[in-house]
Design a protein around this motif. Structure first.
Motif, short mmCIF file in Angstrom:
data_model
loop_
_atom_site.label_atom_id
_atom_site.label_comp_id
_atom_site.label_asym_id
_atom_site.label_seq_id
_atom_site.Cartn_x
_atom_site.Cartn_y
_atom_site.Cartn_z
N UNK A 105 0.81 -1.21 0.00
CA UNK A 105 0.00 0.00 0.00
C UNK A 105 0.85 1.27 0.00
N UNK A 106 2.15 1.14 0.25
CA UNK A 106 3.04 2.30 0.31
C UNK A 106 4.03 2.33 -0.87
N UNK A 107 3.80 1.52 -1.88
CA UNK A 107 4.71 1.51 -3.04
C UNK A 107 4.51 2.74 -3.92
N UNK A 108 3.27 3.07 -4.19
CA UNK A 108 2.96 4.12 -5.15
C UNK A 108 2.49 5.39 -4.46
N UNK A 109 2.74 6.52 -5.11
CA UNK A 109 2.06 7.74 -4.72
C UNK A 109 1.08 8.09 -5.84
N UNK A 110 0.55 9.31 -5.82
CA UNK A 110 -0.51 9.69 -6.75
C UNK A 110 -0.04 9.68 -8.20
N UNK A 111 1.27 9.71 -8.44
CA UNK A 111 1.80 9.70 -9.80
C UNK A 111 1.73 8.32 -10.45
N UNK A 112 1.57 7.26 -9.62
CA UNK A 112 1.45 5.89 -10.14
C UNK A 112 2.60 5.52 -11.07
N UNK A 113 3.81 5.81 -10.65
CA UNK A 113 5.01 5.48 -11.42
C UNK A 113 5.11 3.96 -11.57
N UNK A 114 5.08 3.45 -12.80
CA UNK A 114 5.13 1.99 -12.98
C UNK A 114 6.43 1.34 -12.53
N UNK A 115 7.47 2.14 -12.33
CA UNK A 115 8.76 1.59 -11.89
C UNK A 115 8.90 1.58 -10.37
N UNK A 116 7.81 1.81 -9.65
CA UNK A 116 7.87 1.85 -8.18
C UNK A 116 8.45 0.56 -7.62
N UNK A 117 9.28 0.70 -6.58
CA UNK A 117 9.86 -0.46 -5.92
C UNK A 117 9.02 -0.90 -4.73
N UNK A 118 9.60 -1.72 -3.90
CA UNK A 118 8.94 -2.20 -2.68
C UNK A 118 9.81 -1.83 -1.49
N UNK A 119 9.24 -1.19 -0.46
CA UNK A 119 10.06 -0.79 0.69
C UNK A 119 10.68 -1.99 1.40
N UNK A 120 11.87 -1.78 1.95
CA UNK A 120 12.46 -2.77 2.85
C UNK A 120 11.61 -2.89 4.11
N UNK A 121 11.12 -1.74 4.58
CA UNK A 121 10.27 -1.68 5.76
C UNK A 121 9.57 -0.33 5.76
N UNK A 122 8.48 -0.27 6.52
CA UNK A 122 7.74 0.98 6.72
C UNK A 122 7.89 1.38 8.18
N UNK A 123 8.25 2.65 8.42
CA UNK A 123 8.28 3.17 9.78
C UNK A 123 7.38 4.40 9.85
N UNK A 124 6.68 4.53 10.98
CA UNK A 124 5.75 5.65 11.14
C UNK A 124 6.01 6.34 12.48
N UNK A 125 7.01 7.19 12.53
CA UNK A 125 7.37 7.87 13.78
C UNK A 125 6.32 8.90 14.18
N UNK A 126 6.36 9.30 15.44
CA UNK A 126 5.46 10.33 15.95
C UNK A 126 6.21 11.55 16.47
N UNK A 127 7.52 11.43 16.66
CA UNK A 127 8.31 12.52 17.22
C UNK A 127 9.60 12.72 16.43
N UNK A 128 10.21 13.87 16.64
CA UNK A 128 11.51 14.14 16.03
C UNK A 128 12.54 13.13 16.51
N UNK A 129 12.51 12.79 17.80
CA UNK A 129 13.48 11.84 18.34
C UNK A 129 13.37 10.48 17.66
N UNK A 130 12.14 10.05 17.37
CA UNK A 130 11.96 8.77 16.68
C UNK A 130 12.48 8.84 15.25
N UNK A 131 12.29 9.98 14.58
CA UNK A 131 12.86 10.15 13.24
C UNK A 131 14.38 10.06 13.32
#
Length: 437
Positions: free
Chosen positions: A9-35
């Motif tokens: 679900x996180x491979x493509x953005x609104x541009x729908x680039x057909x060459x999109x890859x697959x993430x190694x992992x998804x991270x969803x931080x909530x703070x600057x420290x986590x980033x």
């Protein structure tokens, strides 16, 4: 997260680039420290990072890359509004519409208004220096960014600028990061300038037999005043919007202009009269004006709906080219010629008041020949914009889809300088690889 279904679900953005890859992992931080924690791990392991907001990029700026971590800012959603300083401090995951609403609750206004304002994030707006419908008079995102917190590629967090309206201390580094498309650092907090509420606007709508006549009307208006809005739709987008929303738009029109004046009192009356006269002098078959807020919003909504409406005709290659205003008729005529030469449908919508157009190239991705012709037209439109002294992107960013044309616009020296700045801040090249450079 590493679940394949979630990563998909996180491979493509609104541009729908057909060459999109697959993430190694998804991270969803909530703070600057986590980033910072994520970035330090990626720096230590030479793992690339793709930063993503809500995925509304139209240039492939947040398309996933094989082997890279996708860092989504969607859970970074803190927001405070300070009436005393007329500022908002927002984390990047907040939607543009949410910042507008919070400002309005305090009797203030955040002007930048991309057509996707209800679903695009403030972080993405900063990354691409987004504009919108009212930017002809009120400017783009960079005009409202007073400060940033940014995590660099080595994990350091910088604070740049602040709530003060004037600040000449050192290099203007805050502006360096606005529009940098995630190449130089990850924005974790934005301090935004707010304005008093916009005055009630009067809307003027003109229907034209041709796009050329409408483009001449744009020049007739902008050579005399700076309207609060001046938007353009061609016949394809008019009919697509009417098919989707049944708003009673004139299906026979070759083009539609939607203008607004929010000047107070007699000045506003004079601006509206000027716009009406300019439209009529340039051949508008019908000119309609209204101060009714509901009617005005209907025409604004028609323009905002143009991209999703045209998308119902087929897959889109979305352009974002801009030219100096006197070249607008030549650009619009040139796009029509490119469409005819390549035998593809190209709908043109535009923030016409500042020369920023969005040619929408419709194609069927299962038709190899048509897709090839559409891609050829995509490049030819950018070539045309450069030839006319314009830009390949006015507000969507270069992303991955347009980087092949950037050097043609800015030249070797600018590209070398850009690479030097990138290398100074991200020597390992882990931030958003494949974008711009």
């Amino acid at each position: 997260m590493t679940d394949p279904d979630i990563l998909g679900a996180y491979r493509f953005d609104r541009a729908n680039d057909p060459s999109a890859g697959t993430p190694l992992a998804l991270v969803r931080p909530t703070t600057t420290a986590e980033v910072q924690t994520v970035v330090r791990w990626c720096a230590a392991t030479a793992t690339p990072i793709v930063t993503r907001g809500t995925g509304t990029s139209l240039s492939g700026g947040s398309t996933a890359v094989d082997g890279a971590v996708t860092l989504s800012t969607e859970k970074m959603r803190n927001l405070t509004v300070d009436r005393a300083t007329r500022t908002a401090v927002a984390q990047p995951g907040l939607l543009n519409a949410e910042v507008k609403a919070a400002a309005a609750e305090q009797g203030l206004w955040y002007p930048p208004d991309p057509s996707s304002f209800e679903i695009c994030s403030i972080g993405g707006n900063v990354a691409t220096n987004a504009g919108g419908l009212c930017c002809v008079k009120y400017g783009v995102t960079t005009d409202y960014v007073l400060g940033l917190q940014v995590v660099l590629a080595d994990g350091r967090a910088l604070r740049l600028g602040g709530k003060q309206l004037k600040d000449s201390a050192g290099l203007p580094l805050t502006k360096l990061f606005v529009g940098s498309e995630g190449l130089l650092g990850i924005v974790t907090e934005v301090t935004l300038r707010l304005l008093p509420p916009q005055a009630p606007a009067c809307t003027v709508v003109g229907s034209f037999a041709s796009v050329h006549a409408a483009s001449r009307a744009v020049l007739a208006v902008t050579s005399q005043i700076r309207p609060a809005m001046l938007e353009f739709m061609d016949s394809v987008s008019i009919n697509a919007v009417e098919d989707m929303l049944s708003m009673g738009l004139d299906r026979s029109a070759g083009a539609l202009l939607v203008a607004q004046s929010d000047a107070p009192g007699p000045a506003g009356v004079a601006e509206v009269e000027l716009i009406e006269r300019a439209f009529a002098d340039c051949g508008a078959g019908e000119v309609f004006s209204t101060s009714d807020a509901v009617e005005s919003e209907m025409f604004t909504q028609a323009r905002r709906a143009a991209i999703p409406a045209v998308e119902r005709l087929g897959s889109l290659l979305l352009e974002d080219v801009g030219v100096p205003l006197p070249e607008l008729p030549a650009l619009i005529d040139g796009v029509a010629a490119i469409a005819a030469d390549n035998k593809v449908t190209i709908s043109v919508i535009a923030h016409a008041g500042d020369g920023n157009t969005h040619p929408l190239i419709v194609h069927d991705p299962s038709d190899v020949d048509e897709t090839a012709r559409a891609n050829r037209a995509f490049g030819q439109i950018m070539d045309l914009a450069i030839e006319l002294g314009g830009t390949i992107t006015g507000e969507h960013g270069v992303g991955r889809l347009k980087r092949g044309w950037l050097r043609d616009q800015v030249g070797d020296d600018v590209m070398d300088l850009t690479a030097t700045i990138k290398a100074a801040l991200d020597p390992a090249g882990i931030l958003n690889p494949g974008v711009l450079l």
